[in-house]
Scaffold this active site. Sequence first.
Site, PDB file in Angstrom:
ATOM      1  N   GLU A  57     -12.011  -0.221  -8.569  1.00 15.15           N
ATOM      2  CA  GLU A  57     -12.150   0.988  -9.385  1.00 15.15           C
ATOM      3  C   GLU A  57     -11.079   1.101 -10.470  1.00 15.15           C
ATOM      4  OE1 GLU A  57     -12.606   4.591  -7.094  1.00 15.15           O
ATOM      5  OE2 GLU A  57     -12.900   5.805  -8.893  1.00 15.15           O
TER       6      GLU A  57
ATOM      7  N   HIS B 211     -20.416  13.499  -8.609  1.00 17.00           N
ATOM      8  CA  HIS B 211     -21.441  13.201  -7.600  1.00 17.00           C
ATOM      9  C   HIS B 211     -22.198  14.492  -7.305  1.00 17.00           C
ATOM     10  CE1 HIS B 211     -23.320  12.190  -3.805  1.00 17.00           C
ATOM     11  NE2 HIS B 211     -22.955  10.937  -3.939  1.00 17.00           N
TER      12      HIS B 211
ATOM     13  N   ARG C 250     -30.517  11.306   1.002  1.00 13.10           N
ATOM     14  CA  ARG C 250     -31.685  11.386   0.111  1.00 13.10           C
ATOM     15  C   ARG C 250     -32.479  10.078   0.159  1.00 13.10           C
ATOM     16  NH1 ARG C 250     -28.908  12.248  -5.088  1.00 13.10           N
ATOM     17  NH2 ARG C 250     -26.995  12.202  -3.887  1.00 13.10           N
TER      18      ARG C 250
ATOM     19  N   ALA D 143     -22.641   5.189   1.249  1.00 13.73           N
ATOM     20  CA  ALA D 143     -24.016   4.683   1.112  1.00 13.73           C
ATOM     21  C   ALA D 143     -24.167   3.233   1.530  1.00 13.73           C
ATOM     22  CB  ALA D 143     -24.505   4.886  -0.318  1.00 13.73           C
ATOM     23  N   GLY D 144     -23.520   2.315   0.848  1.00 12.39           N
ATOM     24  CA  GLY D 144     -23.685   0.912   1.195  1.00 12.39           C
ATOM     25  C   GLY D 144     -23.326   0.014   0.037  1.00 12.39           C
TER      26      GLY D 144
ATOM     27  N   ARG E 142     -22.134   5.321 -12.736  1.00 12.96           N
ATOM     28  CA  ARG E 142     -22.199   4.330 -11.664  1.00 12.96           C
ATOM     29  C   ARG E 142     -23.360   4.621 -10.721  1.00 12.96           C
ATOM     30  NH1 ARG E 142     -20.721   3.948  -6.523  1.00 12.96           N
ATOM     31  NH2 ARG E 142     -19.357   5.767  -6.500  1.00 12.96           N
TER      32      ARG E 142
ATOM     33  N   HIS F 142     -16.012  12.240  -8.567  1.00 14.53           N
ATOM     34  CA  HIS F 142     -16.229  11.225  -7.536  1.00 14.53           C
ATOM     35  C   HIS F 142     -15.699   9.846  -7.890  1.00 14.53           C
ATOM     36  CE1 HIS F 142     -17.928   9.443  -4.048  1.00 14.53           C
ATOM     37  NE2 HIS F 142     -18.768   8.692  -4.728  1.00 14.53           N
ATOM     38  N   HIS F 143     -15.904   9.414  -9.115  1.00  8.83           N
ATOM     39  CA  HIS F 143     -15.588   8.018  -9.433  1.00  8.83           C
ATOM     40  C   HIS F 143     -15.165   7.925 -10.891  1.00  8.83           C
ATOM     41  CE1 HIS F 143     -16.150   3.606  -8.772  1.00  8.83           C
ATOM     42  NE2 HIS F 143     -16.321   3.624 -10.085  1.00  8.83           N
TER      43      HIS F 143
ATOM     44  N   GLY G 217     -23.829   2.715  -4.352  1.00  9.68           N
ATOM     45  CA  GLY G 217     -23.904   1.382  -3.741  1.00  9.68           C
ATOM     46  C   GLY G 217     -23.344   0.281  -4.619  1.00  9.68           C
TER      47      GLY G 217
ATOM     48  N   VAL H 211       4.070  -0.031  -5.464  1.00  8.89           N
ATOM     49  CA  VAL H 211       4.544  -0.931  -6.515  1.00  8.89           C
ATOM     50  C   VAL H 211       4.869  -0.056  -7.718  1.00  8.89           C
ATOM     51  CG1 VAL H 211       3.904  -2.768  -8.114  1.00  8.89           C
ATOM     52  CG2 VAL H 211       3.310  -2.951  -5.685  1.00  8.89           C
TER      53      VAL H 211
ATOM     54  N   ARG I 139     -27.069   9.655 -10.693  1.00 10.47           N
ATOM     55  CA  ARG I 139     -26.140  10.728 -10.322  1.00 10.47           C
ATOM     56  C   ARG I 139     -25.866  11.693 -11.466  1.00 10.47           C
ATOM     57  NH1 ARG I 139     -21.801   7.366  -6.563  1.00 10.47           N
ATOM     58  NH2 ARG I 139     -23.194   7.252  -4.773  1.00 10.47           N
TER      59      ARG I 139
ATOM     60  N   GLU J   2       0.852  -1.202   0.000  1.00 12.64           N
ATOM     61  CA  GLU J   2       0.000   0.000   0.000  1.00 12.64           C
ATOM     62  C   GLU J   2       0.879   1.239   0.000  1.00 12.64           C
ATOM     63  OE1 GLU J   2      -3.337   1.087  -0.111  1.00 12.64           O
ATOM     64  OE2 GLU J   2      -2.236   2.991  -0.049  1.00 12.64           O
TER      65      GLU J   2
ATOM     66  N   GLU K 115     -25.541   9.840  -0.523  1.00 14.03           N
ATOM     67  CA  GLU K 115     -26.814   9.599  -1.194  1.00 14.03           C
ATOM     68  C   GLU K 115     -27.826   8.955  -0.236  1.00 14.03           C
ATOM     69  OE1 GLU K 115     -25.748   8.175  -4.950  1.00 14.03           O
ATOM     70  OE2 GLU K 115     -27.753   7.578  -5.526  1.00 14.03           O
TER      71      GLU K 115
ATOM     72  N   ASN L 128      -9.846   4.921  -1.083  1.00 15.39           N
ATOM     73  CA  ASN L 128     -11.122   5.632  -1.240  1.00 15.39           C
ATOM     74  C   ASN L 128     -12.265   4.900  -0.556  1.00 15.39           C
ATOM     75  OD1 ASN L 128     -10.950   8.063  -2.526  1.00 15.39           O
ATOM     76  ND2 ASN L 128     -11.563   7.297  -4.527  1.00 15.39           N
TER      77      ASN L 128
HETATM   78  P1  ADP Z   1     -11.017   0.079  -4.494  1.00 15.32           P
HETATM   79  O1  ADP Z   1     -12.256   0.770  -4.080  1.00 15.32           O
HETATM   80  O2  ADP Z   1     -11.013  -0.342  -5.917  1.00 15.32           O
HETATM   81  O3  ADP Z   1     -10.610  -0.998  -3.535  1.00 15.32           O
HETATM   82  P2  ADP Z   1      -9.420   2.132  -3.174  1.00 15.32           P
HETATM   83  O4  ADP Z   1      -9.229   3.505  -3.661  1.00 15.32           O
HETATM   84  O5  ADP Z   1     -10.309   1.924  -2.007  1.00 15.32           O
HETATM   85  O6  ADP Z   1      -9.867   1.215  -4.426  1.00 15.32           O
HETATM   86  O7  ADP Z   1      -8.017   1.513  -2.780  1.00 15.32           O
HETATM   87  C1  ADP Z   1      -6.897   1.537  -3.635  1.00 15.32           C
HETATM   88  C2  ADP Z   1      -5.621   1.609  -2.807  1.00 15.32           C
HETATM   89  O8  ADP Z   1      -4.487   1.371  -3.639  1.00 15.32           O
HETATM   90  C3  ADP Z   1      -5.400   2.959  -2.156  1.00 15.32           C
HETATM   91  O9  ADP Z   1      -5.212   2.800  -0.775  1.00 15.32           O
HETATM   92  C4  ADP Z   1      -4.138   3.506  -2.851  1.00 15.32           C
HETATM   93  O10 ADP Z   1      -3.351   4.308  -2.005  1.00 15.32           O
HETATM   94  C5  ADP Z   1      -3.418   2.222  -3.228  1.00 15.32           C
HETATM   95  N1  ADP Z   1      -2.467   2.354  -4.350  1.00 15.32           N
HETATM   96  C6  ADP Z   1      -2.638   3.047  -5.513  1.00 15.32           C
HETATM   97  N2  ADP Z   1      -1.572   2.916  -6.316  1.00 15.32           N
HETATM   98  C7  ADP Z   1      -0.675   2.127  -5.673  1.00 15.32           C
HETATM   99  C8  ADP Z   1       0.628   1.614  -5.982  1.00 15.32           C
HETATM  100  N3  ADP Z   1       1.239   1.872  -7.149  1.00 15.32           N
HETATM  101  N4  ADP Z   1       1.249   0.832  -5.058  1.00 15.32           N
HETATM  102  C9  ADP Z   1       0.648   0.543  -3.876  1.00 15.32           C
HETATM  103  N5  ADP Z   1      -0.585   0.999  -3.527  1.00 15.32           N
HETATM  104  C10 ADP Z   1      -1.244   1.766  -4.408  1.00 15.32           C
END
Ligand code: ADP
Length: 449
Positions: free
Chosen positions: A412, A242, A258, A48-49, A422, A382-383, A425, A156, A279, A34, A255, A42
């Site tokens: 995502e 959004h 609402r 929402a859910g 999208r 937003h997305h 939810g 990474v 949306r 991470e 959302e 995110n």
């Molecule tokens: P999803 O909803 O698809 O799970 P998120 O935004 O909740 O996506 O989570 C994606 C995570 O990946 C974030 O915590 C972001 O910091 C992490 N991330 C993005 N790019 C890299 C990378 N190159 N190496 C490691 N972590 C990454």
Amino acid sequence: DDKSCDVVVVGSGGAGLAAAIEAHDKGASVIIVEKMPITGGNTNKASAGMNAAETRFQQQAGIIDHKEWFYNETLKGGKNKNNPQLLHYFVEHAPAAIDWLDEKGIQLNNLTTTGGMSVDRTHRPSSGAAVGGFLISGLLKNINDRGIEVMLDTSVTEIEMKDGRVNAVMVCDEEGTEQRISTKAVIVATGGFGANAQMVTHYRPDLADFVTTNHKGATGSGIALLQKIGAGTVDMNEIQIHPTVEQNTAYLISESIRGGGAILISQQGKRFVNELDTRDKVSNSIIALPEHYAYILFDEQICTQNKAAETYIGKGLAVQAATLAELADKLAIDPESLINTVERYNQYVKQQHDEDFGRTTGMRHPLNQPSFYAIQIAPGIHHTMGGITINTNTEVLDTNAQIIKGVYAAGEVTGGVHGGNRIGGNAIADIIIFGIQAGDQAAAYAKKH
Ligand code: ADP
């Protein structure tokens, strides 16, 4: 100091954590990488859910739903641009994903609705808490119980291929120290690019002036990583704004407010849209107002049912008043206009028929319990619906739709499930459903190689 494992999971949002748990439970050794100092991405901000049709919890609540309705409404909401195979897989596996979470101690048994859905199929925590934090803390508990390693503050930077399959990933920590992790499979779950203004405006110059609700890490680095090894992309210009974002803080007003009965009003004190339309439609109707903003209006009853509302009030985002007249006064809205609008809406709630805008959902109770609250809102980025091309096995496909061996993606970072818009939810459903699938598939692949 190099490491080795069966499966490297890139990203610790909902998709990455679900994938890691599932891959581990299918016998793979897993390392999560991470880039941010905290887990959750995110997903932490999701409010929402999780949508699913024909679940045990709907049945318990006496809600009649059909997978076919869920499929058709998502397709319609997505402007028929959704990838049909991915959408079928999504709808078909949603109830099992709700149960998978439940088995892990993450129970989403409280039902509401979001824009574009005809019945209550948005599953939330029973406490009324926002889904994101609840989900991430529950998933993390499972990660810790299993002793799965999470490398924080580590990106990474490269996926190394050898003889047409994955061989290793290169990682880099915040001090710039590089390390190589040899692995049989990689799951890229790096989220979207909604916080990368340059990338957003590259695909959508019209979104240059919009605030973003996304966390800082939503930069699309996973898309670049995968493109370097030949991955294809789809729908990159489908970026969701959004409708209800507080503009000074870029704080998203869920959302589910609402869905719980709130309405939207203009500076003229008038409703102007079916608040629970999709949306894209609600956002466009706000942009079309002379002020390009609106207010979300709710009462005390909505607050008691949705913890998010308390949070907004606590953060000082809401204007509060004991009467509608006082609220109008504070917002510089004509009081008579506001009172008429709310009385008219309350009448529609009573008759369960909205004569003005055809709203059919979330008309739960008349707005008549003081205090009254209003938050000024306008749309925000937003997305990102588009992303990397995958198949229903979450295998990453190259630009010729051929499988890149050992490389999986979920959440995502991928494109296709949501099409051109999208549904609220559906992101949480997406990350859990395809996160589980990626964990399964990557573990099976690692076992074979
Ligand atoms: P999803 O909803 O698809 O799970 P998120 O935004 O909740 O996506 O989570 C994606 C995570 O990946 C974030 O915590 C972001 O910091 C992490 N991330 C993005 N790019 C890299 C990378 N190159 N190496 C490691 N972590 C990454």
